[in-house]
Design an enzyme around this catalytic site. Sequence first.
Site, short mmCIF file in Angstrom:
data_model
loop_
_atom_site.label_atom_id
_atom_site.label_comp_id
_atom_site.label_asym_id
_atom_site.label_seq_id
_atom_site.Cartn_x
_atom_site.Cartn_y
_atom_site.Cartn_z
N GLU A 1 61.71 67.39 36.99
CA GLU A 1 61.86 67.99 35.67
C GLU A 1 63.35 68.11 35.32
O GLU A 1 63.72 68.10 34.16
CB GLU A 1 61.18 69.37 35.64
CG GLU A 1 60.56 69.70 34.29
CD GLU A 1 59.63 70.89 34.32
OE1 GLU A 1 58.44 70.71 34.04
OE2 GLU A 1 60.08 72.01 34.61
N LYS B 1 51.91 69.20 25.03
CA LYS B 1 51.48 70.56 24.64
C LYS B 1 51.13 70.59 23.16
O LYS B 1 50.12 71.15 22.75
CB LYS B 1 52.62 71.55 24.86
CG LYS B 1 52.87 72.00 26.26
CD LYS B 1 53.80 73.22 26.21
CE LYS B 1 54.65 73.35 27.43
NZ LYS B 1 55.72 74.33 27.30
N GLY C 1 63.10 78.15 34.38
CA GLY C 1 61.80 78.37 35.03
C GLY C 1 61.76 77.87 36.46
O GLY C 1 61.37 78.59 37.39
N ARG C 2 62.20 76.62 36.67
CA ARG C 2 62.08 76.04 38.02
C ARG C 2 63.17 76.54 38.96
O ARG C 2 63.20 76.14 40.12
CB ARG C 2 62.08 74.51 37.93
CG ARG C 2 63.24 73.91 37.18
CD ARG C 2 63.01 72.42 36.91
NE ARG C 2 64.03 71.86 36.04
CZ ARG C 2 64.02 71.92 34.72
NH1 ARG C 2 63.05 72.57 34.09
NH2 ARG C 2 64.97 71.37 33.99
N GLU D 1 48.21 78.01 29.32
CA GLU D 1 47.42 78.13 30.55
C GLU D 1 47.48 79.56 31.09
O GLU D 1 46.45 80.15 31.46
CB GLU D 1 47.97 77.18 31.63
CG GLU D 1 47.81 75.71 31.33
CD GLU D 1 49.00 75.12 30.58
OE1 GLU D 1 49.70 75.87 29.86
OE2 GLU D 1 49.22 73.90 30.70
N HIS E 1 49.62 59.51 59.23
CA HIS E 1 48.32 58.85 59.30
C HIS E 1 47.84 58.49 57.90
O HIS E 1 46.66 58.22 57.71
CB HIS E 1 47.31 59.75 60.02
CG HIS E 1 47.73 60.02 61.43
ND1 HIS E 1 47.27 59.28 62.49
CD2 HIS E 1 48.65 60.89 61.93
CE1 HIS E 1 47.84 59.72 63.60
NE2 HIS E 1 48.69 60.69 63.30
N LYS F 1 57.83 83.42 31.71
CA LYS F 1 59.12 83.70 31.07
C LYS F 1 58.91 83.94 29.57
O LYS F 1 59.42 84.90 29.01
CB LYS F 1 60.04 82.50 31.32
CG LYS F 1 61.43 82.64 30.77
CD LYS F 1 62.29 81.47 31.25
CE LYS F 1 63.59 81.39 30.49
NZ LYS F 1 64.42 80.27 30.92
C1 G6Q Z 1 60.48 75.02 34.42
C2 G6Q Z 1 59.76 74.84 33.18
C3 G6Q Z 1 58.28 75.13 33.25
C4 G6Q Z 1 57.93 76.59 33.07
C5 G6Q Z 1 56.43 76.68 32.78
C6 G6Q Z 1 55.96 78.09 32.61
O1 G6Q Z 1 61.67 74.90 34.53
O2 G6Q Z 1 60.40 75.53 32.19
O3 G6Q Z 1 57.68 74.67 34.42
O4 G6Q Z 1 58.29 77.33 34.18
O5 G6Q Z 1 56.14 75.94 31.63
O6 G6Q Z 1 56.63 78.71 31.55
P1 G6Q Z 1 56.53 80.24 31.33
O7 G6Q Z 1 57.11 80.92 32.49
O8 G6Q Z 1 57.26 80.52 30.06
O9 G6Q Z 1 55.06 80.56 31.22
#
Ligand code: G6Q
Length: 555
Positions: A353, A517, A267-268, A212, A384, A206
């Site tokens: 989250e 971070k 994001g989620r 990463e 199990h 996003k």
């Molecule tokens: C979700 C969070 C988080 C996000 C990641 C990746 O709700 O905001 O998990 O999706 O940190 O972020 P980017 O899509 O900006 O790389």
Amino acid sequence: MLSPHMLPAWKALLAHHEEVAPLHLRDLFAGDPDRFDRFSVCLDDFLLDFSKNRITEQTFRLLMELARDAGVKGWRDRMLAGEPINNTEDRAVLHIALRRPADQPLELAGQDIMPAVEAVRRQIADFSRRLRGGDWRGFTGQPIQDVVNIGIGGSDLGPKMVCEALKPYQSPDLRSHFVSNVDGAHLADTLAGLDPARCLFIIASKTFTTQETMANAASARVWLVDRLGDAAAVSRHFVAVSTNQAAVRDFGIDPANMFAFWDWVGGRYSLWSAIGLPIALAVGAERFFELLDGAHRMDEHFRTAPMEKNMPVILALLGIWYRNFFGACSHAVLPYDQHLCHLPSYLQQCDMESNGKSVNRAGEPLKTASGPVLWGEAGTNGQHAFYQLIHQGSELVPADFIAAAEPPLETGDPLLARHHPILLSNFFAQAEALMRGKTEEEARRELEDHGLDEEKIDQLAPHKVFAGNRPSNAILFRHLDPRTLGMLIALYEHKIFVQGAIWGVNSFDQWGVELGKQLAKAILPELAESGAVTGHDSSTNGLINHYKDLRSTES
Ligand code: G6Q
């Protein structure tokens, strides 16, 4: 802000809990032959059975009052109307728009956002058709065979979970891969054996700034250019999904190959947006749109069904009943479906989250517990492993059992049909066992039947007793098809929303991920500097310095 524990219904529930806690589910079932009918809801072929919960009709009434007292309907309507309910980021929360029919306008700041949503849907459909049909080719003219999604968190877990869930619908000619961890092993292991000339990388971020993802994307680009010998190859092998066009361009991806989404998509909650591109590529855009339709079906149910029949509201209230009144710290998600193996980790992010917060929307400390730890595993493996604790441990772990009545339609494999009743017998049995338990009398009788003597029976009986009275929900549908999967995911999204509304938290920010971070950014250059670090606490200094010693000496 008024804490939920001040609400009349909360106070009534506290008193009522004293009456309900000693009741056993076994007796509640024995005393009411209609309990299943009373406490289950159907939407199409999607059944939610919540009768194995430690509730009476009075509990149910009070929980519904709690939802009313807490203004759940008002919060729901505010979300659906695009109000900026994500107040710490001043954003609307409109993932529901992503699965809304294009001909139903939805205004945000006076503008209908549906044409933009539809334009991206068309772009996804077009690209998916070209790639799957072999019209979109790699730099050397070969068709694409491996799609590698590089993203993390919300830009990874959703599409990864859905691609696995819909595996039977996937084209055998196109394989999906997901790289998220900055540990180079994740990318290296994924790329090992792949043919660069036949790979497409989706850089899903996003913000397009996530450490990463950017590190993995840069390494993937080096890997590709090294092997194909020309930087011009990037334009045929990299596409981006992002809200940040400038950063996408800077990375070297043609904005024509960028799929946009918007800041009102968390994001989620983003798998319904272009973040779902790997899904459309894997199963085809039509299937992806069926997934959206299923979610929309659940959105409409959430919007229109009376609270007493509203699945997300019911699940949310039951969760609150155990979290806040029984003190349950965790909640298990147990899909009896191998293809849902990633559902627990997906929901872990979505739930933890969203509601893992300790201040309310106004920034005041919460006076009640908020989101529990969510965990789980595909059945029957968990049986199990950790079910021992759920059956006989000292913790109360409410659980959701999830299963399809039939194996996926698309697979004609008789092996699945043969195994399915075995799988489902376990699905039914585990929830029944948790509810009923086994009394001491039953345990003793069993041991007697095995011919054990009195002394051995006295010794073993306490270990063989199951207290039972362990609550669970069961979700049962016909097939795990795209539409049903959409309904299932949206059900959990709205459950999380309702819980957040009652606890009074902002379920749509995630400031808790920031501190680590920031610190990692400060530590990274220190790892390259010579000499010992001294600027942290003694533990962090000690760890970094030990790392440096290990790196500077030979093994
Ligand atoms: C979700 C969070 C988080 C996000 C990641 C990746 O709700 O905001 O998990 O999706 O940190 O972020 P980017 O899509 O900006 O790389």
